[in-house]
Design a protein around this motif. Structure first.
Motif, PDB file in Angstrom:
ATOM      1  N   ILE A 125     -18.748 -16.532 -19.918  1.00  0.00           N
ATOM      2  CA  ILE A 125     -19.995 -15.814 -19.684  1.00  0.00           C
ATOM      3  C   ILE A 125     -19.726 -14.332 -19.444  1.00  0.00           C
ATOM      4  CG2 ILE A 125     -21.072 -17.867 -18.701  1.00  0.00           C
ATOM      5  CD1 ILE A 125     -20.745 -16.580 -15.925  1.00  0.00           C
ATOM      6  N   ARG A 126     -20.806 -13.547 -19.549  1.00  0.00           N
ATOM      7  CA  ARG A 126     -20.749 -12.123 -19.210  1.00  0.00           C
ATOM      8  C   ARG A 126     -21.946 -11.820 -18.323  1.00  0.00           C
ATOM      9  NH1 ARG A 126     -21.382  -8.755 -24.173  1.00  0.00           N
ATOM     10  NH2 ARG A 126     -19.207  -9.310 -24.578  1.00  0.00           N
ATOM     11  N   LEU A 127     -21.681 -11.270 -17.135  1.00  0.00           N
ATOM     12  CA  LEU A 127     -22.741 -10.955 -16.189  1.00  0.00           C
ATOM     13  C   LEU A 127     -23.260  -9.538 -16.397  1.00  0.00           C
ATOM     14  CD1 LEU A 127     -21.228 -12.526 -12.945  1.00  0.00           C
ATOM     15  CD2 LEU A 127     -22.764 -13.572 -14.612  1.00  0.00           C
ATOM     16  N   GLY A 128     -24.409  -9.263 -15.799  1.00  0.00           N
ATOM     17  CA  GLY A 128     -25.047  -7.968 -15.981  1.00  0.00           C
ATOM     18  C   GLY A 128     -24.239  -6.795 -15.465  1.00  0.00           C
ATOM     19  N   ASP A 129     -23.312  -7.033 -14.514  1.00  0.00           N
ATOM     20  CA  ASP A 129     -22.495  -5.941 -13.982  1.00  0.00           C
ATOM     21  C   ASP A 129     -21.220  -5.731 -14.776  1.00  0.00           C
ATOM     22  OD1 ASP A 129     -21.089  -8.187 -13.292  1.00  0.00           O
ATOM     23  OD2 ASP A 129     -20.799  -7.646 -11.186  1.00  0.00           O
ATOM     24  N   GLY A 130     -21.043  -6.483 -15.877  1.00  0.00           N
ATOM     25  CA  GLY A 130     -19.862  -6.331 -16.718  1.00  0.00           C
ATOM     26  C   GLY A 130     -18.785  -7.362 -16.468  1.00  0.00           C
ATOM     27  N   THR A 131     -18.894  -8.132 -15.399  1.00  0.00           N
ATOM     28  CA  THR A 131     -17.915  -9.181 -15.133  1.00  0.00           C
ATOM     29  C   THR A 131     -17.992 -10.248 -16.219  1.00  0.00           C
ATOM     30  OG1 THR A 131     -18.139  -8.842 -12.743  1.00  0.00           O
ATOM     31  CG2 THR A 131     -17.129 -10.900 -13.459  1.00  0.00           C
ATOM     32  N   SER A 132     -16.838 -10.614 -16.761  1.00  0.00           N
ATOM     33  CA  SER A 132     -16.831 -11.625 -17.826  1.00  0.00           C
ATOM     34  C   SER A 132     -15.600 -12.507 -17.675  1.00  0.00           C
ATOM     35  CB  SER A 132     -16.838 -10.959 -19.209  1.00  0.00           C
ATOM     36  OG  SER A 132     -15.669 -10.184 -19.393  1.00  0.00           O
ATOM     37  N   GLY A 133     -15.678 -13.700 -18.230  1.00  0.00           N
ATOM     38  CA  GLY A 133     -14.568 -14.634 -18.181  1.00  0.00           C
ATOM     39  C   GLY A 133     -15.058 -16.061 -18.224  1.00  0.00           C
ATOM     40  N   MET A 134     -14.129 -16.973 -18.003  1.00  0.00           N
ATOM     41  CA  MET A 134     -14.451 -18.403 -18.043  1.00  0.00           C
ATOM     42  C   MET A 134     -14.837 -18.899 -16.649  1.00  0.00           C
ATOM     43  SD  MET A 134     -12.071 -21.657 -19.186  1.00  0.00           S
ATOM     44  CE  MET A 134     -12.118 -21.177 -20.931  1.00  0.00           C
ATOM     45  N   VAL A 135     -15.891 -19.707 -16.593  1.00  0.00           N
ATOM     46  CA  VAL A 135     -16.310 -20.315 -15.330  1.00  0.00           C
ATOM     47  C   VAL A 135     -15.366 -21.474 -15.028  1.00  0.00           C
ATOM     48  CG1 VAL A 135     -18.164 -21.466 -14.090  1.00  0.00           C
ATOM     49  CG2 VAL A 135     -18.709 -19.676 -15.747  1.00  0.00           C
ATOM     50  N   VAL A 136     -14.545 -21.325 -13.992  1.00  0.00           N
ATOM     51  CA  VAL A 136     -13.576 -22.363 -13.669  1.00  0.00           C
ATOM     52  C   VAL A 136     -14.077 -23.303 -12.570  1.00  0.00           C
ATOM     53  CG1 VAL A 136     -11.603 -21.006 -14.415  1.00  0.00           C
ATOM     54  CG2 VAL A 136     -12.379 -20.807 -12.062  1.00  0.00           C
ATOM     55  N   LYS A 137     -15.052 -22.836 -11.770  1.00  0.00           N
ATOM     56  CA  LYS A 137     -15.597 -23.708 -10.733  1.00  0.00           C
ATOM     57  C   LYS A 137     -16.985 -23.246 -10.329  1.00  0.00           C
ATOM     58  CE  LYS A 137     -14.626 -25.805  -6.220  1.00  0.00           C
ATOM     59  NZ  LYS A 137     -13.700 -25.886  -5.068  1.00  0.00           N
ATOM     60  N   MET A 138     -17.890 -24.211 -10.198  1.00  0.00           N
ATOM     61  CA  MET A 138     -19.233 -23.954  -9.691  1.00  0.00           C
ATOM     62  C   MET A 138     -19.452 -24.805  -8.449  1.00  0.00           C
ATOM     63  SD  MET A 138     -21.554 -23.986 -13.159  1.00  0.00           S
ATOM     64  CE  MET A 138     -23.074 -23.787 -12.210  1.00  0.00           C
ATOM     65  N   SER A 139     -19.766 -24.162  -7.346  1.00  0.00           N
ATOM     66  CA  SER A 139     -20.123 -24.879  -6.132  1.00  0.00           C
ATOM     67  C   SER A 139     -21.525 -24.450  -5.715  1.00  0.00           C
ATOM     68  CB  SER A 139     -19.116 -24.583  -5.015  1.00  0.00           C
ATOM     69  OG  SER A 139     -19.218 -23.232  -4.592  1.00  0.00           O
ATOM     70  N   TRP A 140     -22.035 -25.014  -4.641  1.00  0.00           N
ATOM     71  CA  TRP A 140     -23.371 -24.641  -4.193  1.00  0.00           C
ATOM     72  C   TRP A 140     -23.389 -23.301  -3.477  1.00  0.00           C
ATOM     73  CZ3 TRP A 140     -25.795 -29.840  -2.076  1.00  0.00           C
ATOM     74  CH2 TRP A 140     -25.970 -30.704  -3.159  1.00  0.00           C
TER      75      TRP A 140
END
Length: 279
Positions: A125-140
């Motif tokens: 993914i690529r976020l609006g602030d320019g951060t990009s990469g693979m999502v390795v973990k999603m928590s609450w």
């Protein structure tokens, strides 16, 4: 043994609790089997990421129901107990909201993200602030993104909830755009150069979109005091990530270089400005 004046059968209570936990465990196994079967049967409708989210919610549900049965087995006064919980909960919610608003925001945003379809673990993914990469973990509470430099960035879910998110893993098209700079002495060669670049890209890139549904442009666009500018803008039926994208990008660059050499055009300084954009 007695407790508060009442006789209790520890063996019977222990057995009921253990059987309740066993049933919950078997229900979890059945849930896992059904989800695995559905993912294998219809991967286009229920992907691995969505199945993981459903699995997490079902685990929470099984745990809650199991806890309620255990409380009932232990002869807890549910009515009075729930009344106490709500009474204390009202006060604790007020204290919690005043002392830890950020924590509550992270939790609510995490629930929204995990139940949405924006992205799953494993997506790039690529976020609006320019951060990009693979999502390795999603928590609450947080989401961890691994960048191309192998650095993991932990971002609060409340921050992501307020950002634009581009899921590059779900995009089927990409763009390669180059701004080329040439010397003024090559002005008469620009039409031949543009035609040569377009021809060579068409021949070397099989996934090029040239049916008119997307731009395919090679144009001399500007004259400045120190250079001539040629804009090359191509779109492809290729995801904007992975080796296939970068191999295709290299083909575009080779085509441009070959065309420049054949027409005898010389680069001006600065020679090339890269601009890549996903679609």
């Amino acid at each position: 043994p007695t407790l508060a004046g009442h006789e209790i059968d520890l063996g019977f209570i222990t057995a009921r609790v253990l059987y309740t936990i066993l049933i919950a465990y078997r229900a979890g196994c059945l849930k896992h089997y059904i989800l695995s079967f559905l993912v294998a049967k219809k991967p286009e409708k229920l992907g691995t990421g969505k199945a993981k989210i459903i699995n997490d919610f079902l685990n929470a549900g099984i745990a809650f129901v199991t806890a309620m049965f255990v409380v009932d087995i232990l002869d807890a006064d549910i009515g009075a107990g729930l009344g106490s919980i709500f009474a204390v909960g009202g006060m604790s919610t007020l204290v919690f909201s005043l002392a830890s608003k950020d924590l509550a925001a992270h939790l609510v945003s995490g629930l929204a993200l995990t139940s949405s379809d924006k992205f799953y673990e494993g997506d790039v993914i690529r976020l609006g602030d320019g951060t990009s990469g693979m999502v390795v973990k999603m928590s609450w509470m947080h989401t961890i993104i691994r960048g191309n430099d192998e650095i993991n960035t932990k971002i609060p879910n409340s921050t992501i909830a307020n950002m634009r998110v581009a899921n590059l893993s779900r995009m089927e098209k990409s763009q390669v755009r180059q701004m080329l700079y040439f010397q003024h002495s090559d002005a008469d060669k620009m039409p031949a150069l543009c035609a040569a670049i377009k021809d060579k890209i068409s021949k070397s890139c099989q996934e090029l979109i040239k049916d008119g549904s997307r731009p395919f442009r090679v144009h001399w666009t500007d004259i400045t005091s120190d250079r001539l500018e040629v804009d090359v803008d191509c779109r492809f039926n290729i995801k904007p990530i992975g080796d296939q994208y970068w191999d295709n990008r290299m083909k575009v660059l080779l085509a441009i270089e070959e065309a420049a050499n054949e027409t005898g055009c010389k680069n001006a300084i600065p020679a090339v400005m890269h601009k890549t954009q996903a679609m």
